[in-house]
Design a protein around this motif. Structure first.
Motif, PDB file in Angstrom:
ATOM      1  N   ASN A   1      -8.332  -3.680   2.436  1.00 50.31           N
ATOM      2  CA  ASN A   1      -8.215  -5.090   2.038  1.00 50.31           C
ATOM      3  C   ASN A   1      -6.771  -5.546   1.917  1.00 50.31           C
ATOM      4  OD1 ASN A   1     -11.052  -5.480   1.775  1.00 50.31           O
ATOM      5  ND2 ASN A   1     -11.005  -4.390  -0.186  1.00 50.31           N
TER       6      ASN A   1
ATOM      7  N   ALA B   1      -3.109  -7.100   2.696  1.00 52.76           N
ATOM      8  CA  ALA B   1      -2.607  -8.274   3.415  1.00 52.76           C
ATOM      9  C   ALA B   1      -1.250  -7.899   3.994  1.00 52.76           C
ATOM     10  CB  ALA B   1      -2.482  -9.459   2.472  1.00 52.76           C
TER      11      ALA B   1
ATOM     12  N   ASN C   1       2.083  -8.534   6.698  1.00 45.39           N
ATOM     13  CA  ASN C   1       2.870  -9.707   7.089  1.00 45.39           C
ATOM     14  C   ASN C   1       3.125  -9.837   8.584  1.00 45.39           C
ATOM     15  OD1 ASN C   1       3.185 -10.570   4.396  1.00 45.39           O
ATOM     16  ND2 ASN C   1       4.758  -9.014   4.083  1.00 45.39           N
TER      17      ASN C   1
ATOM     18  N   PHE D   1      -1.735 -11.337  11.985  1.00 45.37           N
ATOM     19  CA  PHE D   1      -2.586 -10.571  11.074  1.00 45.37           C
ATOM     20  C   PHE D   1      -3.970 -11.183  10.928  1.00 45.37           C
ATOM     21  CE2 PHE D   1      -4.192  -9.606   6.773  1.00 45.37           C
ATOM     22  CZ  PHE D   1      -4.364  -8.236   6.933  1.00 45.37           C
ATOM     23  N   ASP D   2      -4.044 -12.515  10.856  1.00 49.91           N
ATOM     24  CA  ASP D   2      -5.359 -13.158  10.698  1.00 49.91           C
ATOM     25  C   ASP D   2      -6.263 -12.827  11.883  1.00 49.91           C
ATOM     26  OD1 ASP D   2      -4.638 -14.237   8.295  1.00 49.91           O
ATOM     27  OD2 ASP D   2      -4.113 -16.205   9.112  1.00 49.91           O
TER      28      ASP D   2
ATOM     29  N   LYS E   1      -7.262  -9.144  11.554  1.00 46.85           N
ATOM     30  CA  LYS E   1      -8.235  -8.974  10.478  1.00 46.85           C
ATOM     31  C   LYS E   1      -9.607  -9.468  10.896  1.00 46.85           C
ATOM     32  CE  LYS E   1      -8.925  -9.842   5.557  1.00 46.85           C
ATOM     33  NZ  LYS E   1      -8.354 -10.464   4.333  1.00 46.85           N
TER      34      LYS E   1
ATOM     35  N   LYS F   1      -1.902  -0.155   7.602  1.00 43.59           N
ATOM     36  CA  LYS F   1      -1.119  -0.028   6.376  1.00 43.59           C
ATOM     37  C   LYS F   1      -0.557   1.392   6.239  1.00 43.59           C
ATOM     38  CE  LYS F   1      -1.297  -0.920   1.385  1.00 43.59           C
ATOM     39  NZ  LYS F   1      -1.158   0.407   0.783  1.00 43.59           N
TER      40      LYS F   1
END
Length: 408
Positions: free
Chosen positions: A128, A130, A132, A136-137, A140, A151
């Motif tokens: 989960n 976020a 940068n 990314f959107d 995701k 990550k």
């Protein structure tokens, strides 16, 4: 780009990735290819429109409709081995698509998962996260299962600080892989110092100036080689079959998870059970699946071809063995026979026959031969009791008498 992460986590995983990601990637690069391959772990489309991935929770499949041992001989064994580990699966339609190309997101996921960091990557806080990246959107939305892997890759400096976008669906090519390798080795300083290197490849101009040092270091360290026509092919993508080959070769250098794989010497293969003697001397009995995939001497064989004394790696799924690889074949014992008259024999402390001397006439001369006798020697004929002056035929294997046939 600079991403704030806890230094303790970085230290925890960086050392593991530094030592093993290099092994994972280097083997493939030296052969002229690298990348990673993972379809959506949730069974979604893999981003290439090639179909759906086999669910990790379903029955494991090691037989693919588009993968023949003859056509894909160079990659067949590697693909099956990885599939047996659930590191690299096929699709729900029964295909593997060995010729399909690999994307960058799949390469990142592959590097993290093969190294045993799957659980870390799939922790809720990582899944989960976020990040940068400019895209990314999009990542995701299309690859939500890969966020944790991104990550973990960032935490371990596998991506360049200047990368503002993931470009998840872009092909993982040789140049990108070279940079990934050098960064995994923590050789960035050396790469920066070699930016003025004059690469001699015919297509050297296709390598961006800012990447020359990375390629130079990768070449110098033997992590990658060019092609026979003196080209580097920096933009050449690789396939799922190529990836399987490199991942499997690298995986041989990594420790096996005890819960999923057992290594040992075969005691027996009977009644649906494989019994092994493990390196520590303990025995373990493993239930065989109904359709066990077996490799012996680099060939796919029936489970009946597994022999007592073979050293094997057995991989389980759902509590049953689904894959067996014979890593060392049993030594073939050569048996010979001899005959003569019992001269004498000695007993050991347990009262078993230890040595046996036979006498006979050879070319008109008397000859006496003394043999060691195996503890489990089988005596047949007569009344089963050995005594001097009996005529016998003996069977010798591994420098010891294993059978004594008393002649009437």
């Amino acid at each position: 780009m600079n991403m704030p992460f806890e230094e303790t986590k970085k230290r925890k995983f960086r050392s593991v990735l530094r030592k093993t990601t290099v092994a994972t990637l280097a083997v493939g690069l030296a052969a002229g290819s690298l990348s990673g391959v993972y379809a959506d772990a949730k069974g979604k489309d893999n981003g290439n429109g090639n179909g759906k991935r086999q669910s990790a929770k379903g029955e494991i499949n090691l037989r693919y409709s588009d993968l023949s041992e003859k056509e894909w001989k160079w990659a067949y064994k590697h693909i099956i081995r990885l599939a047996s580990r659930q590191v690299f699966n096929g699709y729900e339609d029964g295909s593997f698509k060995p010729a399909s190309s690999i994307t960058r997101i799949e390469a990142i996921v592959a590097s993290v998962r093969l190294l045993g960091l799957k659980d870390e990557a799939e922790k809720a806080e990582n899944m989960n996260a976020a990040l940068n990246f400019k895209d990314f959107d999009k990542v995701k939305k299309k690859f939500p299962w890969a966020i944790g892997y991104l990550k973990v890759a960032l935490e371990n400096d596998l991506l360049a600080e200047t990368e503002t976008s993931v470009q998840a669906e872009k092909a993982a090519d040789r140049l990108w892989a070279s940079i990934l390798l050098v960064k995994a080795l923590k050789l960035e300083d050396e790469a920066l110092a070699k930016m003025n290197t004059q690469l001699t490849f015919k297509d050297a101009k296709e390598i961006p100036a800012g990447a020359v040092g990375y390629v130079a270091v990768a070449l110098e360290k033997g992590l990658i080689t060019g092609y026979g026509d003196n080209t580097f092919k920096p933009n050449k993508p690789v396939t799922r079959a190529e990836l399987a080959t490199l991942l499997d070769r690298a995986g041989e250098q990594l420790p096996e998870e005890e819960a999923q794989a057992v290594v040992g010497s075969v005691q027996s293969v009977t009644y649906g059970t494989l019994t092994l003697t493990k390196p520590d001397g303990s025995s373990v009995a493993l239930a065989l699946g109904t359709d066990v995939f077996v490799f012996r001497e680099d060939k796919k064989v029936d489970v009946s071809a597994v022999q007592v004394g073979d050293t094997v790696l057995a991989r389980t799924y759902g509590g049953k063995v689904v894959f067996i690889e014979v890593t060392k074949t049993a030594q073939q014992t050569i048996e010979t026979t001899d005959y003569g008259t019992v001269g004498s024999f000695t007993l050991n402390a347990q009262g078993k026959i230890a040595t046996l001397s036979l006498s006979k006439t050879v070319n008109g001369s008397a000859a006496i031969t003394v043999y060691n006798v195996a503890d489990n020697v089988v005596i047949s004929g007569g009344n089963g009791a050995l005594s001097p002056n009996q005529s016998v035929i003996v069977t010798i294997a591994a420098n010891a008498v294993t059978k004594i046939a008393i002649q009437s």
